[in-house]
Every structure is written in C-alpha cells, then in structure tokens.
Design a protein around this motif. Structure first.
Motif, mmCIF file in Angstrom:
data_model
loop_
_atom_site.group_PDB
_atom_site.id
_atom_site.type_symbol
_atom_site.label_atom_id
_atom_site.label_comp_id
_atom_site.label_asym_id
_atom_site.label_seq_id
_atom_site.Cartn_x
_atom_site.Cartn_y
_atom_site.Cartn_z
ATOM 1 N N SER A 145 12.467 -12.439 17.209
ATOM 2 C CA SER A 145 13.837 -12.901 16.989
ATOM 3 C C SER A 145 14.724 -12.363 18.113
ATOM 4 N N ALA A 146 15.937 -12.854 18.171
ATOM 5 C CA ALA A 146 16.882 -12.391 19.198
ATOM 6 C C ALA A 146 17.141 -10.895 19.085
ATOM 7 N N ILE A 147 17.290 -10.408 17.864
ATOM 8 C CA ILE A 147 17.560 -8.983 17.658
ATOM 9 C C ILE A 147 16.389 -8.142 18.139
ATOM 10 N N LEU A 148 15.190 -8.514 17.752
ATOM 11 C CA LEU A 148 14.013 -7.750 18.158
ATOM 12 C C LEU A 148 13.810 -7.809 19.672
ATOM 13 N N THR A 149 14.054 -8.941 20.280
ATOM 14 C CA THR A 149 13.936 -9.061 21.734
ATOM 15 C C THR A 149 14.897 -8.108 22.433
ATOM 16 N N ILE A 150 16.132 -8.024 21.958
ATOM 17 C CA ILE A 150 17.116 -7.100 22.545
ATOM 18 C C ILE A 150 16.636 -5.661 22.403
ATOM 19 N N LEU A 151 16.113 -5.312 21.238
ATOM 20 C CA LEU A 151 15.619 -3.950 21.016
ATOM 21 C C LEU A 151 14.442 -3.620 21.929
ATOM 22 N N ILE A 152 13.528 -4.552 22.109
ATOM 23 C CA ILE A 152 12.380 -4.335 22.994
ATOM 24 C C ILE A 152 12.852 -4.116 24.422
ATOM 25 N N LYS A 153 13.756 -4.967 24.898
ATOM 26 C CA LYS A 153 14.279 -4.807 26.264
ATOM 27 C C LYS A 153 14.965 -3.464 26.431
ATOM 28 N N GLN A 154 15.789 -3.068 25.467
ATOM 29 C CA GLN A 154 16.512 -1.801 25.528
ATOM 30 C C GLN A 154 15.543 -0.622 25.525
ATOM 31 N N MET A 155 14.541 -0.679 24.665
ATOM 32 C CA MET A 155 13.554 0.393 24.589
ATOM 33 C C MET A 155 12.816 0.551 25.924
ATOM 34 N N LEU A 156 12.435 -0.553 26.529
ATOM 35 C CA LEU A 156 11.712 -0.486 27.796
ATOM 36 C C LEU A 156 12.606 -0.005 28.932
ATOM 37 N N GLU A 157 13.864 -0.411 28.932
ATOM 38 C CA GLU A 157 14.797 0.074 29.956
ATOM 39 C C GLU A 157 14.972 1.580 29.844
ATOM 40 N N ASN A 158 15.096 2.089 28.626
ATOM 41 C CA ASN A 158 15.246 3.525 28.414
ATOM 42 C C ASN A 158 13.992 4.282 28.848
ATOM 43 N N THR A 159 12.826 3.731 28.579
ATOM 44 C CA THR A 159 11.571 4.363 28.952
ATOM 45 C C THR A 159 11.432 4.436 30.464
ATOM 46 N N GLN A 160 11.841 3.368 31.151
ATOM 47 C CA GLN A 160 11.686 3.304 32.604
ATOM 48 C C GLN A 160 12.678 4.197 33.337
ATOM 49 N N THR A 161 13.824 4.494 32.715
ATOM 50 C CA THR A 161 14.837 5.302 33.394
ATOM 51 C C THR A 161 14.734 6.788 33.058
ATOM 52 N N GLU A 162 13.856 7.154 32.104
ATOM 53 C CA GLU A 162 13.696 8.552 31.761
ATOM 54 C C GLU A 162 13.074 9.313 32.920
ATOM 55 N N VAL A 163 13.561 10.522 33.159
ATOM 56 C CA VAL A 163 13.031 11.369 34.220
ATOM 57 C C VAL A 163 12.082 12.383 33.584
ATOM 58 N N PRO A 164 10.844 12.490 34.116
ATOM 59 C CA PRO A 164 9.907 13.454 33.538
ATOM 60 C C PRO A 164 10.387 14.886 33.766
ATOM 61 N N HIS A 165 10.096 15.771 32.819
ATOM 62 C CA HIS A 165 10.519 17.173 32.909
ATOM 63 C C HIS A 165 9.493 17.998 33.634
ATOM 64 N N ASP A 206 8.703 -22.692 28.183
ATOM 65 C CA ASP A 206 10.130 -22.951 28.392
ATOM 66 C C ASP A 206 10.950 -22.815 27.111
ATOM 67 N N GLU A 207 10.400 -23.223 25.980
ATOM 68 C CA GLU A 207 11.145 -23.166 24.718
ATOM 69 C C GLU A 207 11.382 -21.735 24.242
ATOM 70 N N HIS A 208 10.639 -20.771 24.801
ATOM 71 C CA HIS A 208 10.773 -19.370 24.404
ATOM 72 C C HIS A 208 11.509 -18.540 25.456
ATOM 73 N N ASP A 209 12.187 -19.211 26.377
ATOM 74 C CA ASP A 209 12.844 -18.500 27.472
ATOM 75 C C ASP A 209 13.789 -17.422 26.947
ATOM 76 N N GLY A 210 13.649 -16.211 27.490
ATOM 77 C CA GLY A 210 14.489 -15.092 27.101
ATOM 78 C C GLY A 210 13.991 -14.337 25.885
ATOM 79 N N GLN A 211 12.895 -14.794 25.284
ATOM 80 C CA GLN A 211 12.381 -14.158 24.073
ATOM 81 C C GLN A 211 11.145 -13.313 24.378
ATOM 82 N N ALA A 212 10.958 -12.288 23.557
ATOM 83 C CA ALA A 212 9.729 -11.508 23.594
ATOM 84 C C ALA A 212 8.677 -12.266 22.790
ATOM 85 N N ILE A 213 7.453 -12.308 23.318
ATOM 86 C CA ILE A 213 6.362 -12.942 22.588
ATOM 87 C C ILE A 213 5.130 -12.046 22.642
#
Length: 98
Positions: free
Chosen positions: A78-98, A50-57
């Motif tokens: 950290s908050a910054i790294l967690t945001i970057l991880i989420k963004q990176m994974l969202e971009n990876t999941q939405t990429e369309v294979p060529h 619970d104390e790490h809610d919203g964080q990457a671990i």
C-alpha cells in the motif's frame, strides 16, 4: 533443483529496483514468467510494472544479472507501507557505523 527466492523492491519508471536481499540491493532486474531454461526470449513473457510505479513490491523467482525468471508478483505494498519501506531504507543507508 530450481529454488525460488524473494526480492523486495520499488518500481521506478516501470523498472524494478531491488532493495533486498542486500547482495543485490540497488540493482535493477526485469521480470519474466518464463523459466530460465526456456527456448524463447524472456521478453515474450515479460511482466510490465508500469501500473505499480512508485510502489514497493515483493517478487518471487530466480535472478541472474538481468532477469528474475519464473517471476511472480507476490504482493504490492500500500502507499503507507511503501513510504515506510523507503524511509526505513533511507535511515539505514545514512547511519554511520560506530
């Protein structure tokens, strides 16, 4: 031999959502410090997140379908790294294979 593996995830409402490795991504696991061969229920040594809610671990341990056994929280992002991880994974999941 009991090999420990590392798991990257995000804590959502106190639950550990796996992001990596890819073979388990999207699933949820509970964490316990208990060894897999323990004679007592794993809930006795459950790690509450619970104390790490919203964080990457980053967690090390041995996983099955429900638990990560002999779990240890290796690092909390950290908050910054967690945001970057989420963004990176969202971009990876939405990429369309060529």
């Amino acid at each position: 031999m009991n090999l420990k593996h590392q798991y990257l995830g995000i804590v959502e409402a106190g639950r550990f959502k796996l992001l990596m490795p890819n073979s388990v991504a999207g699933g949820y696991r509970r964490l316990t410090t208990m060894k897999m061969q323990g004679t007592q229920p794993p809930e006795l040594n459950e790690i509450h997140l619970d104390e790490h809610d919203g964080q990457a671990i980053l967690v090390s341990g041995s996983a099955n379908e429900v638990w990560i056994w002999s779990a240890e929280v290796v690092e909390v992002a950290s908050a910054i790294l967690t945001i970057l991880i989420k963004q990176m994974l969202e971009n990876t999941q939405t990429e369309v294979p060529h």
